[in-house]
Design a protein around this motif. Structure first.
Motif, PDB file in Angstrom:
ATOM      1  N   ASP A 190      57.178  91.957  39.642  1.00 30.44           N
ATOM      2  CA  ASP A 190      58.182  90.980  39.220  1.00 30.44           C
ATOM      3  C   ASP A 190      57.779  90.228  37.952  1.00 30.44           C
ATOM      4  N   GLY A 191      56.642  90.614  37.334  1.00 30.22           N
ATOM      5  CA  GLY A 191      56.215  89.995  36.089  1.00 30.22           C
ATOM      6  C   GLY A 191      55.192  88.886  36.253  1.00 30.22           C
ATOM      7  N   ARG A 192      54.959  88.419  37.487  1.00 27.96           N
ATOM      8  CA  ARG A 192      53.918  87.404  37.694  1.00 27.96           C
ATOM      9  C   ARG A 192      52.546  87.997  37.369  1.00 27.96           C
ATOM     10  N   VAL A 193      51.665  87.177  36.826  1.00 30.45           N
ATOM     11  CA  VAL A 193      50.301  87.600  36.516  1.00 30.45           C
ATOM     12  C   VAL A 193      49.349  86.864  37.448  1.00 30.45           C
ATOM     13  N   ILE A 194      48.591  87.634  38.235  1.00 27.29           N
ATOM     14  CA  ILE A 194      47.658  87.097  39.211  1.00 27.29           C
ATOM     15  C   ILE A 194      46.234  87.331  38.722  1.00 27.29           C
ATOM     16  N   THR A 195      45.388  86.323  38.817  1.00 24.02           N
ATOM     17  CA  THR A 195      44.016  86.458  38.332  1.00 24.02           C
ATOM     18  C   THR A 195      43.017  86.430  39.495  1.00 24.02           C
ATOM     19  N   GLY A 196      41.788  86.792  39.173  1.00 27.35           N
ATOM     20  CA  GLY A 196      40.710  86.747  40.145  1.00 27.35           C
ATOM     21  C   GLY A 196      39.383  86.670  39.412  1.00 27.35           C
ATOM     22  N   LYS A 197      38.388  86.056  40.043  1.00 27.82           N
ATOM     23  CA  LYS A 197      37.083  85.894  39.409  1.00 27.82           C
ATOM     24  C   LYS A 197      35.978  86.345  40.361  1.00 27.82           C
ATOM     25  N   THR A 198      34.795  86.475  39.824  1.00 27.05           N
ATOM     26  CA  THR A 198      33.630  86.801  40.642  1.00 27.05           C
ATOM     27  C   THR A 198      33.237  85.566  41.460  1.00 27.05           C
ATOM     28  N   SER A 199      33.042  85.785  42.763  1.00 26.46           N
ATOM     29  CA  SER A 199      32.648  84.685  43.638  1.00 26.46           C
ATOM     30  C   SER A 199      31.400  85.083  44.424  1.00 26.46           C
ATOM     31  N   THR A 200      31.008  84.234  45.356  1.00 27.38           N
ATOM     32  CA  THR A 200      29.796  84.501  46.136  1.00 27.38           C
ATOM     33  C   THR A 200      29.908  85.802  46.926  1.00 27.38           C
ATOM     34  N   LEU A 201      31.097  86.068  47.499  1.00 24.97           N
ATOM     35  CA  LEU A 201      31.259  87.224  48.384  1.00 24.97           C
ATOM     36  C   LEU A 201      32.125  88.338  47.802  1.00 24.97           C
ATOM     37  N   LEU A 202      32.849  88.066  46.718  1.00 20.33           N
ATOM     38  CA  LEU A 202      33.740  89.077  46.156  1.00 20.33           C
ATOM     39  C   LEU A 202      33.466  89.278  44.670  1.00 20.33           C
ATOM     40  N   GLY A 203      33.405  90.554  44.248  1.00 18.19           N
ATOM     41  CA  GLY A 203      33.358  90.857  42.832  1.00 18.19           C
ATOM     42  C   GLY A 203      34.733  90.661  42.224  1.00 18.19           C
ATOM     43  N   ALA A 204      34.819  90.706  40.904  1.00 16.81           N
ATOM     44  CA  ALA A 204      36.094  90.462  40.225  1.00 16.81           C
ATOM     45  C   ALA A 204      37.168  91.458  40.655  1.00 16.81           C
ATOM     46  N   ALA A 205      36.798  92.740  40.775  1.00 17.85           N
ATOM     47  CA  ALA A 205      37.784  93.756  41.140  1.00 17.85           C
ATOM     48  C   ALA A 205      38.320  93.512  42.542  1.00 17.85           C
ATOM     49  N   SER A 206      37.453  93.062  43.453  1.00 19.17           N
ATOM     50  CA  SER A 206      37.885  92.753  44.817  1.00 19.17           C
ATOM     51  C   SER A 206      38.772  91.516  44.840  1.00 19.17           C
ATOM     52  N   SER A 207      38.380  90.507  44.081  1.00 21.79           N
ATOM     53  CA  SER A 207      39.115  89.248  44.046  1.00 21.79           C
ATOM     54  C   SER A 207      40.526  89.448  43.501  1.00 21.79           C
ATOM     55  N   VAL A 208      40.643  90.194  42.410  1.00 22.21           N
ATOM     56  CA  VAL A 208      41.963  90.448  41.826  1.00 22.21           C
ATOM     57  C   VAL A 208      42.857  91.194  42.814  1.00 22.21           C
ATOM     58  N   LEU A 209      42.299  92.220  43.445  1.00 20.73           N
ATOM     59  CA  LEU A 209      43.100  93.015  44.379  1.00 20.73           C
ATOM     60  C   LEU A 209      43.542  92.179  45.580  1.00 20.73           C
ATOM     61  N   LEU A 210      42.631  91.381  46.136  1.00 16.70           N
ATOM     62  CA  LEU A 210      42.982  90.552  47.290  1.00 16.70           C
ATOM     63  C   LEU A 210      44.053  89.525  46.913  1.00 16.70           C
ATOM     64  N   ASN A 211      43.882  88.881  45.756  1.00 19.35           N
ATOM     65  CA  ASN A 211      44.857  87.881  45.334  1.00 19.35           C
ATOM     66  C   ASN A 211      46.224  88.511  45.050  1.00 19.35           C
ATOM     67  N   ALA A 212      46.223  89.720  44.504  1.00 23.62           N
ATOM     68  CA  ALA A 212      47.481  90.415  44.230  1.00 23.62           C
ATOM     69  C   ALA A 212      48.187  90.785  45.538  1.00 23.62           C
ATOM     70  N   LEU A 213      47.418  91.239  46.519  1.00 23.71           N
ATOM     71  CA  LEU A 213      48.006  91.580  47.819  1.00 23.71           C
ATOM     72  C   LEU A 213      48.626  90.342  48.468  1.00 23.71           C
ATOM     73  N   LYS A 214      47.918  89.228  48.390  1.00 25.77           N
ATOM     74  CA  LYS A 214      48.443  87.988  48.975  1.00 25.77           C
ATOM     75  C   LYS A 214      49.712  87.542  48.249  1.00 25.77           C
ATOM     76  N   ALA A 215      49.698  87.594  46.919  1.00 23.91           N
ATOM     77  CA  ALA A 215      50.870  87.163  46.155  1.00 23.91           C
ATOM     78  C   ALA A 215      52.073  88.058  46.443  1.00 23.91           C
TER      79      ALA A 215
END
Length: 495
Positions: free
Chosen positions: A367-392
């Motif tokens: 739908d054109g929304r842009v979702i971001t993600g960053k490296t955290s203690t338990l998730l790498g950037a690729a994991s964070s972006v994918l998880l946030n995109a799934l939630k959105a």
């Protein structure tokens, strides 16, 4: 905002099927059709022609299945040197067997295998024995001295006449191969020579989707084809033979234009006269007539041009070679009038990385929304972006925790205590496993998992090169991945 459809798939199938039937009839009922590009899983076409399905060509051929016989072609040198398909990671001979299974599983008749450029290569002999053990007919075609310019030798009993004659029983013979350089065209022409010696009025045509002959030379869809074939040095050009014969401007690519005079001379010697006045004439490509929204296709193709630039730049960074291809990719972006920030996800990924002080990424949703993600203690950037995109995509609040600690802790422990990793951060595959486990007790996690199919076709950008495994996981979900051509850390070995 939703993705616009720019290509009428049903219209294309109808037009393409009718055109092939016409071409078969033009040659009295026997046609050798060289199939360039991917016969199925054509994801490039589906990216630049939104609405084109990856299996469209197979669906089109299915309507002709009763008239079709498939010859699979493989170069003996490719067998000998274990040439590998880069996108699949398997050798050409293994891929040929894979293709046979797929074709037969779809109801197509695979008549035989032709091994070209045969010079008693031991690996080719072994593969032929393997085919025989599987009950598959195989034929040998040999190198011809002076090929492709010594027409008198090539079109003679010393040239094509020395090849095995491939026995076929159906009017439409589709000649395809695991990859380029296999000898598809030479196989078609050899069969043409053999058929005419036997009094059969057979013909030859070429099925290649790109470049699209009736789109302008500088149309983004055609520029995207050049970007996709940078490593082959393919260059689109106006077909001078078509322009001279008909006064009509059409687009072809350099290799077909360069070889056309030779090909025409061969057909004249085989058939008495050439049925074609130009390389464009040889094709049976109706894709341009099925474009229903030119602006949607232009936008999709521009996105692909940028993706190819990042893929080329990342490959050069990983291997240390290919700077000239990066320069070509940059030139093609300029030719299309675009830059690396064409997708808003790239700027968002870089901004997130600067703000967080570590690797980050972003994904543009349907739908054109842009979702971001960053490296955290338990998730790498690729994991964070994918998880946030799934939630959105599933309509779940960003701050909602949907992976349980009970699912995360054993995986993190396994990584550090058993597998020897220095950090516990999960890769996307591990994150999805944890999410799937959480879905047993969490309806929101189950909803997020179901949203994965809705991310197909989305663009994801990362501020650094992510691992090959992470990239492959994204691609298996149908998500397009681009990375800045730099690593998170300077190391001599990037595992």
């Amino acid at each position: 905002m939703t993705r616009r459809i720019g290509f009428d798939n049903d219209k294309y199938i109808e037009l393409q099927t009718a055109r092939i039937r016409e071409r078969v009839n033009e040659f009295g009922g026997k046609l050798y059709l060289e199939f360039g590009g991917k016969l199925f899983d054509d994801y490039h076409a589906s990216r630049v022609l939104p609405g084109f399905e990856p299996d469209t060509k197979l669906r089109m051929l299915k309507s002709l299945a009763d008239d079709i016989e498939i010859i699979l072609v493989i170069n003996a040198n490719h067998i000998e040197h274990s040439k590998v398909r880069g996108d699949l990671g398997i050798t050409y001979d293994e891929d040929l067997l894979r293709l046979m299974d797929i074709f037969q599983g779809l109801g197509f008749y695979v008549g035989s295998v032709c091994i070209t450029q045969y010079r008693n290569q031991p690996a080719a002999d072994a593969f032929r024995q393997r085919l025989a053990g599987l009950g598959v007919k195989s034929y040998l075609h040999y190198p011809i001295e002076g090929y492709p310019y010594d027409i008198d030798r090539i079109v003679s009993d010393e040239g094509y006449g020395a090849d095995d004659y491939i026995e076929t029983t159906r009017p439409l013979v589709v000649v395809t191969a695991p990859g380029p350089g296999s000898g598809k065209m030479a196989t078609c022409l050899s069969q043409l020579y053999q058929e005419h010696k036997r009094g059969v009025n057979a013909g030859y045509a070429k099925f290649e989707t790109f470049p699209i002959w009736n789109l302008p030379l500088d149309h983004p869809v055609n520029i995207a084809y050049e970007a996709a074939t940078i490593d082959l040095s393919d260059v689109n050009a106006i077909d001078p033979f078509h322009l001279e014969a008909y006064g009509e401007t059409t687009v072809n690519y350099n290799r077909d234009i360069e070889i056309y005079p030779v090909l025409r001379a061969m057909m004249e010697k085989i058939m008495g006269e050439s049925p074609y006045q130009s390389p464009t004439d040889m094709g049976v490509n109706m894709a341009g007539l099925a474009i229903c929204d030119d602006e949607a296709c232009r936008d999709a193709a521009n996105r692909e041009i940028v993706r190819r630039y990042f893929q080329t730049a990342t490959a050069a960074k990983r291997t240390g070679i290919g700077d000239e291809n990066v320069a070509k990719a940059e030139m093609l972006m300029k030719k299309a009038g675009i830059g690396p920030d064409y997708s808003p996800a790239r700027a968002a990924a870089l901004a997130k990385a600067e703000q967080s002080g570590g690797p980050a990424g972003a994904m543009e949703l349907p739908d054109g929304r842009v979702i971001t993600g960053k490296t955290s203690t338990l998730l790498g950037a690729a994991s964070s972006v994918l998880l946030n995109a799934l939630k959105a995509q599933a309509g779940i609040d960003d701050d909602m925790m949907i992976i349980s600690d009970a699912a995360l802790e054993p995986i993190c422990s396994l990584r550090t205590e058993q597998l020897g990793h220095q950090n516990p951060r999960l890769h996307p595959r591990e994150m999805l496993i944890a999410l799937s486990t959480s879905s047993l007790t969490s309806p929101m996690a189950a909803t997020a998992i179901k949203a994965a199919s809705q991310l197909r076709g989305c663009d994801a950008y990362f501020s650094v090169i992510i691992s090959s495994d992470d990239e492959q996981l994204y691609r298996s979900l149908g998500i397009n991945v681009c990375c800045e051509p730099r690593y998170e850390q300077h190391r001599y070995y990037q595992g």
